[in-house]
Each structure stands twice: as C-alpha cells, then as structure tokens.
Design a protein around this motif. Structure first.
Motif, PDB file in Angstrom:
ATOM      1  N   ASP A  69       0.841  -1.198   0.000  1.00  0.00           N
ATOM      2  CA  ASP A  69       0.000   0.000   0.000  1.00  0.00           C
ATOM      3  C   ASP A  69       0.881   1.255   0.000  1.00  0.00           C
ATOM      4  OD1 ASP A  69      -1.753   2.088   0.505  1.00  0.00           O
ATOM      5  OD2 ASP A  69      -2.994   0.902   1.860  1.00  0.00           O
ATOM      6  N   THR A  95       0.161   4.324   0.365  1.00  0.00           N
ATOM      7  CA  THR A  95      -0.177   5.312   1.395  1.00  0.00           C
ATOM      8  C   THR A  95       0.543   4.993   2.694  1.00  0.00           C
ATOM      9  OG1 THR A  95      -2.137   4.124   2.222  1.00  0.00           O
ATOM     10  CG2 THR A  95      -2.448   5.572   0.336  1.00  0.00           C
ATOM     11  N   ASP A 103      -0.278  13.790   1.357  1.00  0.00           N
ATOM     12  CA  ASP A 103      -1.406  13.933   0.433  1.00  0.00           C
ATOM     13  C   ASP A 103      -1.224  12.888  -0.660  1.00  0.00           C
ATOM     14  OD1 ASP A 103      -3.214  14.727  -1.600  1.00  0.00           O
ATOM     15  OD2 ASP A 103      -3.118  16.806  -0.924  1.00  0.00           O
ATOM     16  N   TRP A 104      -2.251  12.092  -0.908  1.00  0.00           N
ATOM     17  CA  TRP A 104      -2.110  10.998  -1.858  1.00  0.00           C
ATOM     18  C   TRP A 104      -1.799  11.467  -3.266  1.00  0.00           C
ATOM     19  CZ3 TRP A 104      -6.772   7.374  -0.301  1.00  0.00           C
ATOM     20  CH2 TRP A 104      -6.538   6.908   1.020  1.00  0.00           C
ATOM     21  N   ARG A 105      -2.039  12.730  -3.563  1.00  0.00           N
ATOM     22  CA  ARG A 105      -1.685  13.247  -4.884  1.00  0.00           C
ATOM     23  C   ARG A 105      -0.176  13.253  -5.096  1.00  0.00           C
ATOM     24  NH1 ARG A 105      -4.773  18.886  -4.976  1.00  0.00           N
ATOM     25  NH2 ARG A 105      -3.858  18.875  -2.904  1.00  0.00           N
ATOM     26  N   LEU A 149       1.768  10.816  -4.241  1.00  0.00           N
ATOM     27  CA  LEU A 149       2.248   9.450  -4.407  1.00  0.00           C
ATOM     28  C   LEU A 149       2.620   9.169  -5.858  1.00  0.00           C
ATOM     29  CD1 LEU A 149      -0.428   7.596  -2.234  1.00  0.00           C
ATOM     30  CD2 LEU A 149       1.907   8.205  -1.560  1.00  0.00           C
ATOM     31  N   PHE A 156       0.777   1.485  -6.725  1.00  0.00           N
ATOM     32  CA  PHE A 156      -0.354   2.397  -6.613  1.00  0.00           C
ATOM     33  C   PHE A 156      -1.529   1.888  -7.433  1.00  0.00           C
ATOM     34  CE2 PHE A 156      -2.995   5.888  -7.954  1.00  0.00           C
ATOM     35  CZ  PHE A 156      -3.134   6.670  -6.823  1.00  0.00           C
ATOM     36  N   ASP A 214      -9.424   7.624  -4.695  1.00  0.00           N
ATOM     37  CA  ASP A 214      -7.981   7.770  -4.478  1.00  0.00           C
ATOM     38  C   ASP A 214      -7.616   9.188  -4.047  1.00  0.00           C
ATOM     39  OD1 ASP A 214      -8.310   9.184  -6.805  1.00  0.00           O
ATOM     40  OD2 ASP A 214      -6.945   7.963  -8.016  1.00  0.00           O
ATOM     41  N   ARG A 215      -8.623   9.968  -3.637  1.00  0.00           N
ATOM     42  CA  ARG A 215      -8.373  11.297  -3.100  1.00  0.00           C
ATOM     43  C   ARG A 215      -8.344  11.167  -1.582  1.00  0.00           C
ATOM     44  NH1 ARG A 215      -7.215  14.147  -6.773  1.00  0.00           N
ATOM     45  NH2 ARG A 215      -9.227  14.239  -7.811  1.00  0.00           N
ATOM     46  N   THR A 229      -2.846  10.662   4.436  1.00  0.00           N
ATOM     47  CA  THR A 229      -2.433   9.820   5.561  1.00  0.00           C
ATOM     48  C   THR A 229      -1.572  10.646   6.505  1.00  0.00           C
ATOM     49  OG1 THR A 229      -2.464   7.830   4.196  1.00  0.00           O
ATOM     50  CG2 THR A 229      -1.218   7.724   6.255  1.00  0.00           C
ATOM     51  N   SER A 237      -5.546   7.400   7.902  1.00  0.00           N
ATOM     52  CA  SER A 237      -5.836   7.717   6.506  1.00  0.00           C
ATOM     53  C   SER A 237      -7.307   8.074   6.355  1.00  0.00           C
ATOM     54  CB  SER A 237      -5.507   6.519   5.604  1.00  0.00           C
ATOM     55  OG  SER A 237      -4.140   6.207   5.640  1.00  0.00           O
ATOM     56  N   THR A 289     -10.350   9.424   3.273  1.00  0.00           N
ATOM     57  CA  THR A 289     -10.652   9.590   1.848  1.00  0.00           C
ATOM     58  C   THR A 289     -11.894  10.458   1.683  1.00  0.00           C
ATOM     59  OG1 THR A 289     -12.104   7.652   1.684  1.00  0.00           O
ATOM     60  CG2 THR A 289      -9.748   7.285   1.395  1.00  0.00           C
TER      61      THR A 289
END
Length: 233
Positions: free
Chosen positions: A67, A69, A81-83, A85, A91, A105-106, A109, A123, A125
């Motif tokens: 994972d 995240t 911010d997952w952006r 990644l 992913f 996926d927005r 964590t 985390s 979402t």
C-alpha cells in the motif's frame, strides 16, 4: 508485518471504529482507516470504516505490504497527500481494486511516531474534485492531525506489549545498577558498592537494556529516567 485479523475484533476495537466513524461525520470524509505498526512484535493493528468486502480483499491480497499510502507515510513525519504518491505499479494495483469497491484515491495519511519506534497512520478519503480537495483540506488538517495523535495513543495504550514497553518490569537490582550508572559510576565502581563482580553488573545491565529495548547503556539510562524508573543525577 503480519496483519491482525480484521474480521475478529473485540468490543474495545469497536470503539476505535466508532471513533473513526465520528471523524468522518464531523470532518466530512467518506472513509477513515488507522494502521499502527509495532516494531517489537511485528504486528499491524488495523481499524477501518471501509466495507467488510474491501477489508477481506485487502488482507487476502496482502495489500498492507505494498500500500503506497502506508509506505510513504511510514517514511514521513508530515501528512502525506495521496496526490504526491508516485503512480507506479503498486499504486495502480491497490487503487484499481479500491475503485472497484467504491473507494476514491483522493485522500491523506497522517503519520504519528511514538517513543519506542511504533508508527501510527490515520488515513482518510473523500470523493471530490481536485479543486474541492484543495479548498477542503486546509479547513480540517489541524483537527485531523489532533485526531491521529489521540487515536494512536489510545490504540497503543490498549496493546499489552505497548504497555510492557511503557512500563517494563525491571528488577530492583537492575534499577539499582541503572541508578548508579546514571550517577556516573563505572561497572567496577558499582560492583564494589554492591559487593558483586563487575561481570554480574554487566549481566544486569544487559538485561535492563533488553527490557528497555535499548542498544546502549546510556540509551537505557535515558529511557529509565524518561519513564520515571530512576532519578537523574
């Protein structure tokens, strides 16, 4: 790490899931998940608001090992911010499947690091557009970080091993030797004071280091002082 079976959770664990649900309701997220790693026994604590079907799929496929995240947050001291990644194979493997279960996926964590090397990660979402996310995140980040610290502390206090980490069962002799070490006495000095050999002193120090999960004697002394087991001199 070996994941704790998320399908067999206790009433105490239910309270963690209730807290996650409250975070979602109060701050406006769709889902929230907590993962806490314990470096001593190699377990991963999981508490989530995701559907049972996704939890089973996640564990069955070993996604906790890939994972992105968790991996990114485990290496960071700041919220991830997952952006940010990397859109690599890991992913796409995780989030392609997550999308099939209705999970966006927005998200973000927030890592929390404890004094014994344990790491907690909260985390969250939210299914929204990038611009909505940019406007929304600054309004909740402070509350989100406070929630992450509170949840991690609560989870770690509930774990038997974590309680042992915080309150290690040192013998009176081990504490006595650590106290003399804190006073600047050498092993030979301590042996003379206590009428034991310096090798016996080392045996007790080694045991104290192991119980305090310390690599060196100064580190063990520092942790013993920090826990209030001995007094600084």
């Amino acid at each position: 790490m070996d994941p704790i079976d998320l399908g067999t959770i206790s009433e105490e664990d239910r309270s963690f899931e209730d807290f996650l649900a409250q975070i979602c309701d109060r701050l406006g997220f769709d889902h929230a998940a907590y993962a806490g790693s314990n470096p001593i026994n190699g377990t991963l604590h999981g508490h989530v608001t995701y559907p049972e079907s996704w939890k089973r799929h996640y564990v069955r496929n070993g996604f906790h090992n890939i994972d992105p995240t968790l991996i990114a947050a485990g290496r960071s001291i700041a919220p991830v911010d997952w952006r940010r990644l990397e859109r690599d194979a890991r992913f796409h493997r995780v989030f392609r499947d997550a999308h099939d279960f209705g999970i966006a996926d927005r998200g973000m964590t927030v890592p929390v690091r404890g004094p014994f090397g344990e790491v907690g990660m909260l985390s969250v979402t939210r299914d929204c557009t990038p611009s909505d996310w940019d406007d929304f995140l600054p309004t909740v980040i402070a509350d989100l970080q406070a929630a992450a610290v509170h949840l991690h502390d609560t989870v770690m206090r509930s774990d038997v091993l974590s309680r042992a980490l915080r309150f290690p069962a040192l013998s009176l002799r081990e504490l006595e030797i650590l106290q003399w070490t804190a006073a600047g006495k050498s092993q030979q000095d301590i042996g003379d004071i206590l009428s034991i050999s310096h090798r016996t002193v080392e045996v007790h120090l080694r045991s104290a280091r192991e119980k305090l999960y310390s690599l060196t004697t100064p580190q063990a002394v520092g942790r013993a002082i920090g826990l209030g087991l001995i007094q600084p001199r």
